[in-house]
Design a protein around this motif. Structure first.
Motif, PDB file in Angstrom:
ATOM      1  N   SER A  14       0.859  -1.200   0.000  1.00 16.40           N
ATOM      2  CA  SER A  14       0.000   0.000   0.000  1.00 16.40           C
ATOM      3  C   SER A  14       0.886   1.238   0.000  1.00 16.40           C
ATOM      4  CB  SER A  14      -0.913   0.007   1.228  1.00 16.40           C
ATOM      5  OG  SER A  14      -1.699  -1.168   1.292  1.00 16.40           O
ATOM      6  N   PRO A  15       1.236   1.763  -1.160  1.00 19.28           N
ATOM      7  CA  PRO A  15       2.168   2.900  -1.233  1.00 19.28           C
ATOM      8  C   PRO A  15       1.681   4.109  -0.438  1.00 19.28           C
ATOM      9  CG  PRO A  15       1.799   1.961  -3.408  1.00 19.28           C
ATOM     10  CD  PRO A  15       0.809   1.317  -2.493  1.00 19.28           C
ATOM     11  N   ALA A  16       2.610   4.775   0.242  1.00 21.49           N
ATOM     12  CA  ALA A  16       2.272   5.990   0.981  1.00 21.49           C
ATOM     13  C   ALA A  16       1.938   7.110  -0.001  1.00 21.49           C
ATOM     14  CB  ALA A  16       3.442   6.397   1.869  1.00 21.49           C
ATOM     15  N   PRO A  17       0.932   7.934   0.315  1.00 16.79           N
ATOM     16  CA  PRO A  17       0.543   9.026  -0.585  1.00 16.79           C
ATOM     17  C   PRO A  17       1.700   9.991  -0.845  1.00 16.79           C
ATOM     18  CG  PRO A  17      -1.115   8.686   1.119  1.00 16.79           C
ATOM     19  CD  PRO A  17       0.063   7.850   1.504  1.00 16.79           C
ATOM     20  N   GLY A  18       1.803  10.428  -2.086  1.00 21.15           N
ATOM     21  CA  GLY A  18       2.781  11.443  -2.452  1.00 21.15           C
ATOM     22  C   GLY A  18       4.189  10.953  -2.671  1.00 21.15           C
ATOM     23  N   MET A 140      17.252  -3.126  -8.102  1.00 20.01           N
ATOM     24  CA  MET A 140      18.261  -3.275  -9.138  1.00 20.01           C
ATOM     25  C   MET A 140      18.762  -1.917  -9.610  1.00 20.01           C
ATOM     26  SD  MET A 140      18.214  -5.208 -12.811  1.00 20.01           S
ATOM     27  CE  MET A 140      18.192  -3.718 -13.789  1.00 20.01           C
ATOM     28  N   ALA A 141      17.843  -0.961  -9.752  1.00 22.36           N
ATOM     29  CA  ALA A 141      18.222   0.370 -10.215  1.00 22.36           C
ATOM     30  C   ALA A 141      19.158   1.063  -9.240  1.00 22.36           C
ATOM     31  CB  ALA A 141      16.974   1.231 -10.434  1.00 22.36           C
ATOM     32  N   CYS A 142      19.060   0.696  -7.976  1.00 23.18           N
ATOM     33  CA  CYS A 142      19.880   1.321  -6.926  1.00 23.18           C
ATOM     34  C   CYS A 142      21.095   0.462  -6.596  1.00 23.18           C
ATOM     35  CB  CYS A 142      19.040   1.558  -5.676  1.00 23.18           C
ATOM     36  SG  CYS A 142      17.744   2.807  -5.898  1.00 23.18           S
ATOM     37  N   GLY A 143      21.603  -0.238  -7.591  1.00 24.75           N
ATOM     38  CA  GLY A 143      22.806  -1.033  -7.386  1.00 24.75           C
ATOM     39  C   GLY A 143      22.605  -2.225  -6.491  1.00 24.75           C
ATOM     40  N   HIS A 144      21.399  -2.795  -6.520  1.00 23.80           N
ATOM     41  CA  HIS A 144      21.039  -3.955  -5.696  1.00 23.80           C
ATOM     42  C   HIS A 144      21.127  -3.641  -4.203  1.00 23.80           C
ATOM     43  CE1 HIS A 144      20.882  -6.600  -9.226  1.00 23.80           C
ATOM     44  NE2 HIS A 144      21.960  -5.970  -9.631  1.00 23.80           N
ATOM     45  N   SER A 145      20.872  -2.384  -3.845  1.00 20.60           N
ATOM     46  CA  SER A 145      20.877  -1.972  -2.439  1.00 20.60           C
ATOM     47  C   SER A 145      19.443  -1.770  -1.960  1.00 20.60           C
ATOM     48  CB  SER A 145      21.652  -0.660  -2.263  1.00 20.60           C
ATOM     49  OG  SER A 145      21.431  -0.116  -0.975  1.00 20.60           O
ATOM     50  N   PRO A 146      18.927  -2.666  -1.116  1.00 15.13           N
ATOM     51  CA  PRO A 146      17.568  -2.478  -0.588  1.00 15.13           C
ATOM     52  C   PRO A 146      17.415  -1.176   0.190  1.00 15.13           C
ATOM     53  CG  PRO A 146      18.312  -4.731  -0.199  1.00 15.13           C
ATOM     54  CD  PRO A 146      19.508  -3.952  -0.665  1.00 15.13           C
ATOM     55  N   THR A 147      18.455  -0.761   0.888  1.00 14.94           N
ATOM     56  CA  THR A 147      18.392   0.484   1.659  1.00 14.94           C
ATOM     57  C   THR A 147      18.225   1.682   0.737  1.00 14.94           C
ATOM     58  OG1 THR A 147      19.799  -0.459   3.395  1.00 14.94           O
ATOM     59  CG2 THR A 147      19.609   1.942   3.316  1.00 14.94           C
ATOM     60  N   ALA A 148      19.030   1.739  -0.333  1.00 15.84           N
ATOM     61  CA  ALA A 148      18.939   2.850  -1.277  1.00 15.84           C
ATOM     62  C   ALA A 148      17.599   2.836  -2.006  1.00 15.84           C
ATOM     63  CB  ALA A 148      20.087   2.793  -2.277  1.00 15.84           C
ATOM     64  N   ALA A 149      17.102   1.648  -2.333  1.00 14.65           N
ATOM     65  CA  ALA A 149      15.809   1.554  -3.029  1.00 14.65           C
ATOM     66  C   ALA A 149      14.675   2.049  -2.146  1.00 14.65           C
ATOM     67  CB  ALA A 149      15.554   0.108  -3.453  1.00 14.65           C
ATOM     68  N   ALA A 150      14.702   1.649  -0.855  1.00 17.25           N
ATOM     69  CA  ALA A 150      13.661   2.118   0.076  1.00 17.25           C
ATOM     70  C   ALA A 150      13.714   3.632   0.214  1.00 17.25           C
ATOM     71  CB  ALA A 150      13.851   1.449   1.435  1.00 17.25           C
ATOM     72  N   ARG A 151      14.918   4.191   0.269  1.00 19.59           N
ATOM     73  CA  ARG A 151      15.069   5.645   0.394  1.00 19.59           C
ATOM     74  C   ARG A 151      14.481   6.353  -0.833  1.00 19.59           C
ATOM     75  NH1 ARG A 151      20.375   5.904   0.516  1.00 19.59           N
ATOM     76  NH2 ARG A 151      20.423   5.283   2.717  1.00 19.59           N
ATOM     77  N   LEU A 152      14.762   5.825  -2.029  1.00 22.44           N
ATOM     78  CA  LEU A 152      14.230   6.429  -3.251  1.00 22.44           C
ATOM     79  C   LEU A 152      12.711   6.355  -3.286  1.00 22.44           C
ATOM     80  CD1 LEU A 152      14.362   7.506  -6.192  1.00 22.44           C
ATOM     81  CD2 LEU A 152      14.680   5.129  -6.928  1.00 22.44           C
ATOM     82  N   LEU A 153      12.151   5.194  -3.019  1.00 20.09           N
ATOM     83  CA  LEU A 153      10.711   5.004  -3.128  1.00 20.09           C
ATOM     84  C   LEU A 153       9.942   5.773  -2.055  1.00 20.09           C
ATOM     85  CD1 LEU A 153      10.699   1.192  -3.935  1.00 20.09           C
ATOM     86  CD2 LEU A 153      10.167   3.047  -5.517  1.00 20.09           C
ATOM     87  N   ASN A 154      10.612   6.075  -0.926  1.00 12.44           N
ATOM     88  CA  ASN A 154       9.957   6.810   0.159  1.00 12.44           C
ATOM     89  C   ASN A 154       9.961   8.323  -0.042  1.00 12.44           C
ATOM     90  OD1 ASN A 154       9.169   4.662   1.796  1.00 12.44           O
ATOM     91  ND2 ASN A 154      11.156   4.568   2.843  1.00 12.44           N
ATOM     92  N   GLY A 156       8.997  11.839  -0.593  1.00 13.68           N
ATOM     93  CA  GLY A 156       7.665  12.440  -0.586  1.00 13.68           C
ATOM     94  C   GLY A 156       6.781  11.955   0.541  1.00 13.68           C
ATOM     95  N   SER A 157       7.247  10.961   1.308  1.00 13.77           N
ATOM     96  CA  SER A 157       6.407  10.391   2.366  1.00 13.77           C
ATOM     97  C   SER A 157       6.398  11.275   3.613  1.00 13.77           C
ATOM     98  CB  SER A 157       6.913   8.994   2.749  1.00 13.77           C
ATOM     99  OG  SER A 157       6.135   8.454   3.797  1.00 13.77           O
ATOM    100  N   ARG A 158       5.212  11.390   4.230  1.00 20.11           N
ATOM    101  CA  ARG A 158       5.073  12.139   5.481  1.00 20.11           C
ATOM    102  C   ARG A 158       4.912  11.197   6.675  1.00 20.11           C
ATOM    103  NH1 ARG A 158       2.152  15.283   1.760  1.00 20.11           N
ATOM    104  NH2 ARG A 158       2.874  17.436   1.612  1.00 20.11           N
ATOM    105  N   ARG A 159       5.051   9.899   6.442  1.00 17.91           N
ATOM    106  CA  ARG A 159       4.937   8.927   7.528  1.00 17.91           C
ATOM    107  C   ARG A 159       5.971   7.834   7.307  1.00 17.91           C
ATOM    108  NH1 ARG A 159       2.761   4.320   5.363  1.00 17.91           N
ATOM    109  NH2 ARG A 159       1.144   4.450   3.759  1.00 17.91           N
ATOM    110  N   LYS A 160       6.064   6.948   8.284  1.00 15.82           N
ATOM    111  CA  LYS A 160       6.983   5.828   8.135  1.00 15.82           C
ATOM    112  C   LYS A 160       6.629   5.061   6.866  1.00 15.82           C
ATOM    113  CE  LYS A 160       8.548   1.558  10.325  1.00 15.82           C
ATOM    114  NZ  LYS A 160       8.374   0.618  11.446  1.00 15.82           N
ATOM    115  N   GLY A 161       7.640   4.746   6.096  1.00 14.45           N
ATOM    116  CA  GLY A 161       7.386   4.054   4.834  1.00 14.45           C
ATOM    117  C   GLY A 161       8.146   2.747   4.738  1.00 14.45           C
TER     118      GLY A 161
END
Length: 256
Positions: A14-18, A140-154, A156-161
């Protein structure tokens, strides 16, 4: 319920709004719901009495269908050259050669119709869920880094993502989906998912700089693009661009 399942549903399914994730979710859903041209389809002639939805579909897909038609002619000419015919004979065909070319086109069309019947008769091709595809491709786009991917996808978020565990879990689930299936199935889905992720991200990055769009985020940005330019039309242009260049690596992204 397995451990952390509820947490995953809340934050990953459930993606966070924004957020960047929400933008990808909307774009991917629209593309998933779209109808691709059949193998036997050719460019659609535009008429005044066309249904608006069909007109929109034809306007989006005609550039690809025209390219496919041109490519078929190029292949036909290549086959004739391989058979030993000089270029001048191909460009100025005799009546006999014209008949042969007509029969070759008819043979290909018959084959495409058979392929369409085969596709229509088989069950839908199983795919990983939308959230798994988006998160795995972001990783994959973030060099196979789950941490970097989570940071990118989050963004715009105003809550924990999302966190790295959500992305890691989705990436493993994407891979495990193809256990026991052919490598060809994995390659097809991977290419399809990656190209769509890359096309969607290229649109998002450019939109962030556009004077009319830069104040929108997430789903609002996706709908604003759809209203002004047609998000599906924009995605088709990006997919055509990537296809022509064989882009399958993340450094094809525009600069943020």
């Amino acid at each position: 319920m397995p451990p952390h399942t509820g947490n995953y549903v809340v934050f990953a399914a459930s993606p966070a709004p924004g957020t960047v994730y929400e933008f990808h979710d909307v774009g991917t859903a629209m593309r998933d719901d779209d109808v691709d041209p059949s193998f036997a389809s050719g460019p659609v002639e535009m008429t005044d009495d066309m249904h608006p939805a069909y007109r929109e579909w034809a306007e989006r897909n005609n550039p690809y269908l025209r390219w496919r038609e041109r490519r078929q002619e190029e292949v036909l000419h290549d086959r004739l050259r391989q058979a030993g015919l000089p270029q001048d004979a191909i460009e100025n065909p005799s009546p006999a050669l014209l008949l042969l070319m007509k029969e070759m086109r008819a043979g290909w069309f018959a084959l495409y119709c058979i392929l369409d019947e085969h596709v229509a008769s088989r069950p839908p091709f199983p795919r990983p869920s939308r959230d798994k595809r988006i998160l795995a491709m972001a990783c994959m786009a973030c060099g196979h880094s789950p941490t970097a991917a989570a940071r990118l996808l989050n963004v715009g978020s105003r809550r924990k993502g999302l966190d790295r565990n959500h992305v890691h879990r989705a990436s493993k689930s994407f891979q495990n989906f193809f256990l026991g299936r052919s490598s060809r199935e994995f390659e097809l889905e991977f290419t399809r998912s990656w190209n769509l992720w890359l096309a969607t991200e290229r649109i998002r990055v450019r939109a962030a700089k556009h004077p009319w769009l830069k104040h929108y985020r997430g789903a609002d940005l996706a709908h604003a693009i759809d209203e002004k330019a047609g998000l599906l039309r924009s995605l088709e242009r990006e997919l055509d661009f990537l296809g022509e260049r064989g882009a399958l690596m993340p450094y094809a992204l525009p600069a943020a």
